[in-house]
Design an enzyme around this catalytic site. Structure first.
Site, PDB file in Angstrom:
ATOM      1  N   ASP A 173       0.849  -1.196   0.000  1.00 54.32           N
ATOM      2  CA  ASP A 173       0.000   0.000   0.000  1.00 54.32           C
ATOM      3  C   ASP A 173       0.884   1.244   0.000  1.00 54.32           C
ATOM      4  OD1 ASP A 173       0.845  -0.850   2.495  1.00 54.32           O
ATOM      5  OD2 ASP A 173      -1.153  -0.922   3.361  1.00 54.32           O
ATOM      6  N   CYS A 230       1.453   4.974   9.452  1.00 50.22           N
ATOM      7  CA  CYS A 230       1.171   3.543   9.494  1.00 50.22           C
ATOM      8  C   CYS A 230       2.314   2.747   8.867  1.00 50.22           C
ATOM      9  CB  CYS A 230      -0.143   3.236   8.779  1.00 50.22           C
ATOM     10  SG  CYS A 230      -0.927   1.707   9.337  1.00 50.22           S
ATOM     11  N   HIS A 283       3.604   2.871   5.727  1.00 44.84           N
ATOM     12  CA  HIS A 283       3.527   2.441   4.335  1.00 44.84           C
ATOM     13  C   HIS A 283       4.793   2.800   3.553  1.00 44.84           C
ATOM     14  CE1 HIS A 283      -1.188   2.256   4.339  1.00 44.84           C
ATOM     15  NE2 HIS A 283      -0.624   1.542   5.302  1.00 44.84           N
ATOM     16  N   GLU A 289      -5.810   3.161   3.543  1.00 45.12           N
ATOM     17  CA  GLU A 289      -6.309   3.730   4.792  1.00 45.12           C
ATOM     18  C   GLU A 289      -7.768   4.159   4.689  1.00 45.12           C
ATOM     19  OE1 GLU A 289      -4.868   3.562   7.501  1.00 45.12           O
ATOM     20  OE2 GLU A 289      -2.730   3.333   7.076  1.00 45.12           O
ATOM     21  N   HIS A 336       2.494  -6.103   6.747  1.00 48.39           N
ATOM     22  CA  HIS A 336       2.217  -4.875   7.495  1.00 48.39           C
ATOM     23  C   HIS A 336       3.271  -4.755   8.573  1.00 48.39           C
ATOM     24  CE1 HIS A 336       0.292  -1.539   9.416  1.00 48.39           C
ATOM     25  NE2 HIS A 336      -0.703  -1.564   8.554  1.00 48.39           N
ATOM     26  N   HIS A 345      -0.161   4.525  13.610  1.00 50.07           N
ATOM     27  CA  HIS A 345      -1.009   5.718  13.492  1.00 50.07           C
ATOM     28  C   HIS A 345      -0.613   6.832  14.468  1.00 50.07           C
ATOM     29  CE1 HIS A 345      -4.601   3.798  11.148  1.00 50.07           C
ATOM     30  NE2 HIS A 345      -3.449   3.252  10.811  1.00 50.07           N
TER      31      HIS A 345
END
Length: 386
Positions: free
Chosen positions: A75, A100, A102, A134, A161, A355
């Site tokens: 992502d 996050c 990415h 997101e 992730h 986050h």
């Protein structure tokens, strides 16, 4: 350019981190990724852009003796968070941050792609640089647009992730659900406003909303199997305009989380029942709406995940940690509902949570992650490195 080095990858990560963009607006990110990819060996590569999803990017690697097509997804979007890390390469975009991780995801994907651009895989490979994870469920949008048709459809899909709770470079995974599915819920209660001194002439939606919220708390505690679990959180409540006027309307906004789609659907049904009950009890109109989009539970394929975990446990260069399911959401769940595959964690070892405005993943996780993923994908193609 030759294969990307660790130094190259760190520079790439820092550039991406400094230039975050929100869902469906990742235009600069797209161009930067495209430039990096065009800089590696093109002999086996085929690059594809998607006019109807302009920030998406796909790369096809032609295998030498293909038996399948292996997909790898990353992502590319960021979050509306104001960065507070104080890093020299902190976000240059006010109010937007790769909170996050990415930027780590993209960098690892580029490292893996770079390796296979120099070492032709046996199987065909498809790399998918996905916008809008997101929000706006970019994976679902891409799938519904037919992006994965024909040779571009993987037989199996993988993605990672980052996880600040795991050691830098460690790989975490589990059989079954890795991430919960998420569904937005909005509740509008409509009654009749009136003077605070004459409640008998009004229909108070503050009271009705309070009762609705209280009753919903019993859904998870009394209607859900304790060993399966679920979450209902109402994070926003709006009602009324002034202290001496009874509110004729109220709006509640929240989220549902479940480790299986069946659990989410069960909670949705119970919420509807509670809404109907409150409407009857208070003589109100209660409208309840749900929006899941592409945020289905990330349910790992049993066969592929067993193979992945067995490899990671035996590989001397991989630190494997079996993890518990998380109630966070990820739209890779939608793609895994259509194409079998596995999502896993990459440890980035940080005190801050995902986050958070202070998230600062350890960059040592990047080369370790690239190495573990390359070794697995080579193993998957019958080139055992154990």
């Amino acid at each position: 350019m030759a294969q990307l080095t660790t130094e190259n990858l760190i520079d790439i990560r820092r550039h991406l981190h400094a230039h975050p963009e929100l869902a469906m607006h990742e235009f600069e990110t797209h161009q930067y990724l495209l430039a990096v990819i065009k800089g590696v060996n093109q002999q086996y590569l085929e690059i594809r852009e998607v006019p109807d999803l302009p920030t998406a990017l796909l790369v096809y690697i032609h295998g030498s003796d293909p038996k399948r097509t292996i997909g790898y997804r990353t992502d590319i979007d960021a979050l509306p968070v104001t960065e507070k890390t104080g890093l020299p390469f902190a976000s240059k975009t006010p109010g937007v941050m790769h909170a996050c991780g990415h930027d780590i995801h993209m960098t690892v994907a580029l490292g893996v792609l770079s390796w296979f651009s120099e070492h032709q895989p046996k199987d065909n490979m498809v790399f998918f640089f996905q916008p809008a994870e997101e929000s706006q469920n970019g994976g679902k949008v891409a799938y519904e647009q037919g992006v994965f048709a024909g040779k571009w459809r993987p037989d199996e899909f993988y993605g990672l992730h980052d996880n600040p709770n795991l050691p830098a470079g460690a790989i975490g995974c589990r059989m079954g659900t890795l991430f919960a599915g998420t569904t937005e819920v909005n509740v509008d209660l409509i009654g009749k406003s009136g003077h605070a001194a004459y409640p008998q002439d009004a229909n108070d939606m503050v009271v009705a909303a309070a009762q609705f919220i209280n009753q919903v708390q019993t859904i998870v505690s009394r209607s859900v199997n304790p060993i399966e679990g679920g979450v209902i959180t109402f994070g926003k409540l709006d009602a009324g305009t002034i202290r001496n006027v009874i509110a004729g309307q109220a709006r509640i906004e929240g989220t549902i989380r479940g480790l299986t789609q069946k659990m989410i659907e069960h909670i949705v049904d119970r919420l509807k029942q509670v809404a109907n009950g409150v409407a009857t009890s208070y003589g109100a109109t209660v409208n309840i709406a749900f929006n899941q989009g592409g945020y289905l539970p990330v349910e790992n394929n049993d066969e592929l995940t067993k193979r992945f975990i067995n490899f990671a446990k035996q590989d001397p260069q991989t630190q494997f940690i079996e993890t518990q399911p998380a109630m966070t959401g990820e739209d890779f769940g939608y793609l895994l509902s259509k194409i079998p595959g596995t999502m896993f964690w990459l440890g980035v070892e940080d005190d801050s949570a995902l986050h958070a405005a202070t998230l600062n993943p350890k960059e040592s996780s990047i080369p370790k992650g690239v190495n573990s993923i390359v070794r697995f994908l080579e193993f998957r193609q019958g080139e055992s490195v154990l």
